[in-house]
Design an enzyme around this catalytic site. Structure first.
Site, PDB file in Angstrom:
ATOM      1  N   ASN A   1     -21.208  -2.599 -25.867  1.00 23.07           N
ATOM      2  CA  ASN A   1     -21.304  -1.282 -26.498  1.00 23.07           C
ATOM      3  C   ASN A   1     -21.677  -1.330 -27.972  1.00 23.07           C
ATOM      4  OD1 ASN A   1     -21.027   0.602 -24.417  1.00 23.07           O
ATOM      5  ND2 ASN A   1     -18.906  -0.053 -24.159  1.00 23.07           N
TER       6      ASN A   1
ATOM      7  N   SER B   1     -13.758  -0.292 -22.444  1.00 21.97           N
ATOM      8  CA  SER B   1     -15.130  -0.576 -22.869  1.00 21.97           C
ATOM      9  C   SER B   1     -15.219  -0.792 -24.369  1.00 21.97           C
ATOM     10  CB  SER B   1     -16.050   0.561 -22.451  1.00 21.97           C
ATOM     11  OG  SER B   1     -15.575   1.778 -22.960  1.00 21.97           O
TER      12      SER B   1
HETATM   13  N1  CAA Z   1     -22.444   2.656  -6.349  1.00 25.43           N
HETATM   14  C1  CAA Z   1     -22.910   1.677  -5.553  1.00 25.43           C
HETATM   15  N2  CAA Z   1     -24.232   1.399  -5.432  1.00 25.43           N
HETATM   16  C2  CAA Z   1     -25.089   2.163  -6.125  1.00 25.43           C
HETATM   17  C3  CAA Z   1     -24.657   3.197  -6.979  1.00 25.43           C
HETATM   18  C4  CAA Z   1     -23.263   3.425  -7.061  1.00 25.43           C
HETATM   19  N3  CAA Z   1     -22.749   4.387  -7.865  1.00 25.43           N
HETATM   20  N4  CAA Z   1     -25.752   3.770  -7.541  1.00 25.43           N
HETATM   21  C5  CAA Z   1     -26.816   3.108  -7.072  1.00 25.43           C
HETATM   22  N5  CAA Z   1     -26.426   2.141  -6.218  1.00 25.43           N
HETATM   23  C6  CAA Z   1     -27.277   1.172  -5.523  1.00 25.43           C
HETATM   24  C7  CAA Z   1     -28.152   1.837  -4.502  1.00 25.43           C
HETATM   25  O1  CAA Z   1     -27.509   1.921  -3.253  1.00 25.43           O
HETATM   26  C8  CAA Z   1     -29.355   0.910  -4.452  1.00 25.43           C
HETATM   27  O2  CAA Z   1     -29.033  -0.239  -3.657  1.00 25.43           O
HETATM   28  P1  CAA Z   1     -30.164  -1.099  -2.917  1.00 25.43           P
HETATM   29  O3  CAA Z   1     -31.204  -1.465  -3.937  1.00 25.43           O
HETATM   30  O4  CAA Z   1     -29.393  -2.258  -2.422  1.00 25.43           O
HETATM   31  O5  CAA Z   1     -30.699  -0.222  -1.847  1.00 25.43           O
HETATM   32  C9  CAA Z   1     -29.471   0.390  -5.889  1.00 25.43           C
HETATM   33  O6  CAA Z   1     -28.192   0.607  -6.489  1.00 25.43           O
HETATM   34  C10 CAA Z   1     -30.527   1.139  -6.648  1.00 25.43           C
HETATM   35  O7  CAA Z   1     -30.213   2.522  -6.593  1.00 25.43           O
HETATM   36  P2  CAA Z   1     -31.274   3.691  -6.496  1.00 25.43           P
HETATM   37  O8  CAA Z   1     -32.508   3.195  -5.790  1.00 25.43           O
HETATM   38  O9  CAA Z   1     -30.598   4.912  -5.970  1.00 25.43           O
HETATM   39  O10 CAA Z   1     -31.615   4.080  -7.999  1.00 25.43           O
HETATM   40  P3  CAA Z   1     -32.093   3.158  -9.175  1.00 25.43           P
HETATM   41  O11 CAA Z   1     -33.083   2.165  -8.753  1.00 25.43           O
HETATM   42  O12 CAA Z   1     -32.408   4.104 -10.285  1.00 25.43           O
HETATM   43  O13 CAA Z   1     -30.787   2.355  -9.600  1.00 25.43           O
HETATM   44  C11 CAA Z   1     -29.023   2.155 -11.112  1.00 25.43           C
HETATM   45  C12 CAA Z   1     -29.619   2.995 -10.007  1.00 25.43           C
HETATM   46  C13 CAA Z   1     -28.573   0.807 -10.544  1.00 25.43           C
HETATM   47  C14 CAA Z   1     -27.796   2.925 -11.600  1.00 25.43           C
HETATM   48  C15 CAA Z   1     -30.096   1.914 -12.224  1.00 25.43           C
HETATM   49  O14 CAA Z   1     -30.655   3.137 -12.616  1.00 25.43           O
HETATM   50  C16 CAA Z   1     -29.557   1.222 -13.444  1.00 25.43           C
HETATM   51  O15 CAA Z   1     -29.419   0.013 -13.460  1.00 25.43           O
HETATM   52  N6  CAA Z   1     -29.261   2.014 -14.498  1.00 25.43           N
HETATM   53  C17 CAA Z   1     -28.675   1.494 -15.709  1.00 25.43           C
HETATM   54  C18 CAA Z   1     -27.216   1.260 -15.488  1.00 25.43           C
HETATM   55  C19 CAA Z   1     -26.541   0.740 -16.707  1.00 25.43           C
HETATM   56  O16 CAA Z   1     -27.117   0.509 -17.745  1.00 25.43           O
HETATM   57  N7  CAA Z   1     -25.236   0.557 -16.567  1.00 25.43           N
HETATM   58  C20 CAA Z   1     -24.432   0.150 -17.667  1.00 25.43           C
HETATM   59  C21 CAA Z   1     -23.845   1.387 -18.257  1.00 25.43           C
HETATM   60  S1  CAA Z   1     -22.908   1.000 -19.665  1.00 25.43           S
HETATM   61  C22 CAA Z   1     -21.445   0.531 -19.059  1.00 25.43           C
HETATM   62  O17 CAA Z   1     -21.127   0.604 -17.921  1.00 25.43           O
HETATM   63  C23 CAA Z   1     -20.523   0.002 -20.078  1.00 25.43           C
HETATM   64  C24 CAA Z   1     -19.804   0.959 -20.881  1.00 25.43           C
HETATM   65  O18 CAA Z   1     -18.806   0.537 -21.386  1.00 25.43           O
HETATM   66  C25 CAA Z   1     -20.182   2.339 -21.175  1.00 25.43           C
END
Ligand code: CAA
Length: 285
Positions: A192, A121
């Site tokens: 990042n 990352s």
């Molecule tokens: N694996 C697979 N699917 C997942 C999951 C996981 N760990 N977590 C959630 N999901 C799926 C759920 O099954 C759900 O699917 P459907 O809509 O098809 O039913 C969908 O994602 C939404 O989940 P929830 O309803 O449970 O919860 P939510 O609406 O809060 O979504 C989230 C969860 C997608 C994680 C959302 O909160 C989100 O987008 N958060 C921000 C994530 C983000 O910013 N990620 C980047 C992080 S930084 C990075 O990765 C880079 C780095 O280098 C650090």
């Protein structure tokens, strides 16, 4: 000209590695999911099974399709099992020394034409490439967490990366159903470099008593439509990971604007690493 990638070795079966294996097997690739022990690889596979079962329950996947996806994944505790693959993606711990060791080993055991990618990352692709005898075949392929859900892949070109390798990885990303963007090899890439200073600033707001965590997060969720507030997201990513990325930015640019917040350091020293340990800015049951 892009190459066809059919056989993929994924090194590291943790949160990122098992997500990468899941999307690759879903797209029809044959995947070897490797970790330092079979128990870790099996844990990764259980997570994939759990995710696929949720899709079956939602009617998005049939049970037959689920079984077909799982049958394309083989578990391994020795990277040599991937000697004949078209490409390897490393998704191990975010520690430069560990990644350099893995790349030295991959370079020895995986066939010389194969592409070697890292899901780092923020660590330098060029430095990782330099420990191999094939720096032109080394590239960054940075997936976002959770991998099955997030659309983006940052494709990071090292100094020596060949155009053919870049085109292959762009094409592979599209095959996986993702949206790839081209990024050059500078600290934190784009994701990042933009995200972590925001998270760090949110932590400063708590540190300086400007607001409490719930309210800082509420501002960004309800005021800016972010799916998660920055502190909830920091817990989700892992506070140790956030700190190490801030250190990479701070050192890489030698600029005080990337200074990690002392409160972030304190939480990491206390072992409050976020959701994975049940305690970060929030407490998890
Ligand atoms: N694996 C697979 N699917 C997942 C999951 C996981 N760990 N977590 C959630 N999901 C799926 C759920 O099954 C759900 O699917 P459907 O809509 O098809 O039913 C969908 O994602 C939404 O989940 P929830 O309803 O449970 O919860 P939510 O609406 O809060 O979504 C989230 C969860 C997608 C994680 C959302 O909160 C989100 O987008 N958060 C921000 C994530 C983000 O910013 N990620 C980047 C992080 S930084 C990075 O990765 C880079 C780095 O280098 C650090």
């Amino acid at each position: 000209m892009a190459r066809q990638i059919q056989q993929l070795l994924v090194v590291g079966a943790g949160q990122m590695g098992n997500g990468i294996a899941q999307v690759a097997a879903t797209a029809g690739l044959d995947v070897i999911l490797n970790d330092i022990s079979l128990a870790y690889a099996q844990k990764g596979l259980r997570n994939i099974e759990h995710n696929l079962s949720r899709l079956v329950a939602k009617g998005r996947l049939t049970d037959v399709e689920k079984q077909a996806i799982l049958s394309r994944i083989t578990l391994s505790d020795d990277v040599e099992d991937g000697a004949q693959v078209d490409m390897a993606i490393e998704a191990a711990t975010e520690h430069l020394g560990i990644k350099l060791d893995i790349f030295r080993r991959l370079d020895q055991v995986v066939r010389p034409e194969a592409i070697l990618a890292t899901n780092t990352s923020s660590l330098p692709i060029t430095e990782i490439a330099a420990v191999t005898g094939r720096p032109e075949l080394v590239i960054g392929m940075h997936f976002m967490n959770p991998v099955p859900v997030m659309q983006l892949i940052e494709v990071i070109r090292g100094l020596a990366t060949k155009d053919e390798v870049y085109e292959t990885v762009m094409e592979l990303s599209r095959t996986l159903g993702k949206h790839p963007v081209e990024v050059q090899d500078f600290p934190g890439f784009v994701s990042n470099r933009v995200l972590m200073p925001m998270i760090n600033e949110a932590i400063y707001c708590v540190y300086e008593g400007v607001s409490k965590p719930e309210d800082v997060d509420a501002v960004m969720k309800m005021g800016m439509n972010h799916p998660m507030g920055p502190l909830q997201l920091a817990d989700f990513i892992g506070l140790d990971t956030c700190l190490s990325i801030m250190e990479v930015l701070y050192e890489g640019f030698a600029d005080s604007k990337y200074r990690p917040c002392p409160l972030l350091r304190k939480y990491v020293s206390a072992g409050w690493l976020g959701k994975k340990v049940g305690h970060g800015f929030y407490v998890y049951e």
